[in-house]
Design a protein around this motif. Sequence first.
Motif, short mmCIF file in Angstrom:
data_model
loop_
_atom_site.label_atom_id
_atom_site.label_comp_id
_atom_site.label_asym_id
_atom_site.label_seq_id
_atom_site.Cartn_x
_atom_site.Cartn_y
_atom_site.Cartn_z
N THR A 147 0.79 -1.23 0.00
CA THR A 147 0.00 0.00 0.00
C THR A 147 0.82 1.28 0.00
O THR A 147 0.30 2.34 -0.34
N GLY A 148 2.09 1.20 0.41
CA GLY A 148 2.90 2.40 0.52
C GLY A 148 2.69 3.16 1.82
O GLY A 148 3.27 4.22 2.02
N VAL A 149 1.88 2.62 2.73
CA VAL A 149 1.61 3.26 4.01
C VAL A 149 2.64 2.75 5.02
O VAL A 149 2.87 1.54 5.12
N PRO A 150 3.29 3.63 5.79
CA PRO A 150 4.30 3.18 6.75
C PRO A 150 3.75 2.13 7.71
O PRO A 150 2.60 2.23 8.16
N TRP A 151 4.57 1.14 8.04
CA TRP A 151 4.09 0.03 8.86
C TRP A 151 3.62 0.49 10.23
O TRP A 151 2.66 -0.03 10.78
N TRP A 152 4.29 1.51 10.80
CA TRP A 152 3.94 1.98 12.14
C TRP A 152 2.62 2.74 12.13
O TRP A 152 1.89 2.75 13.13
N PHE A 153 2.29 3.39 11.03
CA PHE A 153 0.98 4.04 10.86
C PHE A 153 -0.11 2.97 10.91
O PHE A 153 -1.13 3.12 11.58
N ILE A 154 0.13 1.86 10.19
CA ILE A 154 -0.82 0.75 10.18
C ILE A 154 -0.99 0.18 11.57
O ILE A 154 -2.12 -0.10 12.02
N ALA A 155 0.11 0.04 12.29
CA ALA A 155 0.07 -0.52 13.64
C ALA A 155 -0.76 0.35 14.58
O ALA A 155 -1.58 -0.15 15.37
N VAL A 156 -0.58 1.66 14.49
CA VAL A 156 -1.30 2.57 15.37
C VAL A 156 -2.80 2.55 15.07
O VAL A 156 -3.63 2.54 15.98
N VAL A 157 -3.15 2.55 13.80
CA VAL A 157 -4.57 2.46 13.43
C VAL A 157 -5.16 1.15 13.92
O VAL A 157 -6.30 1.10 14.43
N HIS A 158 -4.41 0.07 13.78
CA HIS A 158 -4.87 -1.25 14.24
C HIS A 158 -5.16 -1.23 15.73
O HIS A 158 -6.17 -1.77 16.19
N GLU A 159 -4.30 -0.59 16.50
CA GLU A 159 -4.52 -0.49 17.94
C GLU A 159 -5.75 0.34 18.26
O GLU A 159 -6.57 -0.04 19.11
N ARG A 160 -5.90 1.46 17.60
CA ARG A 160 -7.01 2.35 17.89
C ARG A 160 -8.35 1.75 17.46
O ARG A 160 -9.36 1.93 18.14
N GLU A 161 -8.37 1.07 16.34
CA GLU A 161 -9.64 0.58 15.80
C GLU A 161 -10.11 -0.70 16.48
O GLU A 161 -11.32 -0.92 16.62
N CYS A 162 -9.18 -1.56 16.91
CA CYS A 162 -9.63 -2.82 17.51
C CYS A 162 -8.62 -3.41 18.49
O CYS A 162 -8.51 -4.63 18.62
N SER A 163 -7.87 -2.53 19.18
CA SER A 163 -6.91 -2.97 20.20
C SER A 163 -5.97 -4.05 19.68
O SER A 163 -5.65 -5.00 20.38
N GLN A 164 -5.56 -3.91 18.44
CA GLN A 164 -4.62 -4.81 17.75
C GLN A 164 -5.16 -6.24 17.64
O GLN A 164 -4.38 -7.19 17.52
N SER A 165 -6.45 -6.41 17.63
CA SER A 165 -7.01 -7.75 17.44
C SER A 165 -6.78 -8.21 16.00
O SER A 165 -7.13 -7.50 15.05
N TRP A 166 -6.21 -9.40 15.84
CA TRP A 166 -5.97 -9.93 14.49
C TRP A 166 -7.23 -10.53 13.89
O TRP A 166 -7.22 -10.97 12.75
N ARG A 167 -8.30 -10.52 14.65
CA ARG A 167 -9.60 -10.93 14.12
C ARG A 167 -10.41 -9.73 13.64
O ARG A 167 -11.44 -9.88 13.01
N GLY A 168 -9.94 -8.52 13.99
CA GLY A 168 -10.66 -7.31 13.64
C GLY A 168 -10.07 -6.61 12.44
O GLY A 168 -8.85 -6.54 12.27
N SER A 169 -10.93 -6.08 11.60
CA SER A 169 -10.49 -5.36 10.41
C SER A 169 -9.90 -4.01 10.78
O SER A 169 -10.35 -3.35 11.72
N LEU A 170 -8.92 -3.59 10.02
CA LEU A 170 -8.30 -2.29 10.21
C LEU A 170 -9.30 -1.16 9.96
O LEU A 170 -9.15 -0.07 10.51
N ALA A 171 -10.31 -1.42 9.16
CA ALA A 171 -11.24 -0.36 8.76
C ALA A 171 -12.13 0.12 9.89
O ALA A 171 -12.39 1.31 10.03
#
Length: 241
Positions: free
Chosen positions: A47-71
Motif C-alpha cells: 500500500t505504501g503506508v508506513p508500517w507503524w501508521f498501520i500498527a497505530v490504526v490497528h490499535e485504535r480501531e480494535c486494540s490490535q485484534s488480528w480478528r478485527g479489520s483495520l477499517a
Amino acid sequence: MVDLSALRAANANRFAQAKLTRAPEFAPVARRLVAAKTRYQPVSARTGVPWWFIAVVHERECSQSWRGSLAQGDPWDHVSRNVPRGRGPFKSWEDAAVDALVACAPFAARNKDWSVGGTLTKLEEYNGLGYAAKGRPSPYLWAGTDQYKSGKYVRDGVYDPNVVDKQLGCVGLILAMMRLDASIKLGAPTANDNAPPKTVNQTGQVVTPPHPDSAPATPSITRPAPGSIGAWIASLFKKAA
C-alpha cells in the motif's frame, strides 16, 4: 469545512511541543505493536503506508485484534456492519487491511504527505474532523499527552467538553514506538512516494497503474528498437566514428 492546511500546521506545532503524561501506559502497548512489525510490513509494501501508521490504526480501531479489520474493527471474515459497511469477507487480516487503506476513507494509500503534520492529520481523519471543526485537539491523536486536557464525542454528534478520553492517543503511541525502533521517523519518505495511486479491481485485487517513468521508450530515430534495421544502421555510424 475544516481547513486541512491549517490543521496540518497545528498538528505539526503540537507534535513539536508534545510530552507524554501517561508514559507507563504507552510503553507496553508500544512494545506489543513494534513486536508485530513483520506482520505489518507486507501490508506496507502493498500500500505504501508506513508500517507503524498501520500498527497505530490497528490499535485504535480494535486494540490490535488480528480478528478485527483495520477499517472499523469488525471481523474481517464477515461482511462489515459498522462504517465502512459492506466490506468483506476477506481471506486474511492482511487482505482486509489492504482494502481498508486502499478503498476506504480516508484512503491512506493515496496519501503523499508523510510530513509530521500530514501524517497526523491523516490519522485524525480516521476518527473524523469534528474536533478540528471546534478548534480542539483530537483525543484520537493527543490523549495521554500534555496537548489534550478534556473534551470527547460521547456518541455520534454529541460532544461533552468535560469528559476525558481514557484511550491512548496515536501521538503517544508513535512517540513510545520511536523509543523502541529508530527506523520510525515522521516526515521520512516512503519507498512508494512517487508511485501512482493504487486502486482495487472488481475481484478485490490491488491494481497499480504503470508509472509513466517506467514505460518503455517509443522507438525513434535516436532510440531505435533493439534488433531493428535502425539499430543496425546506428551501429555502423558508431563504428565509423
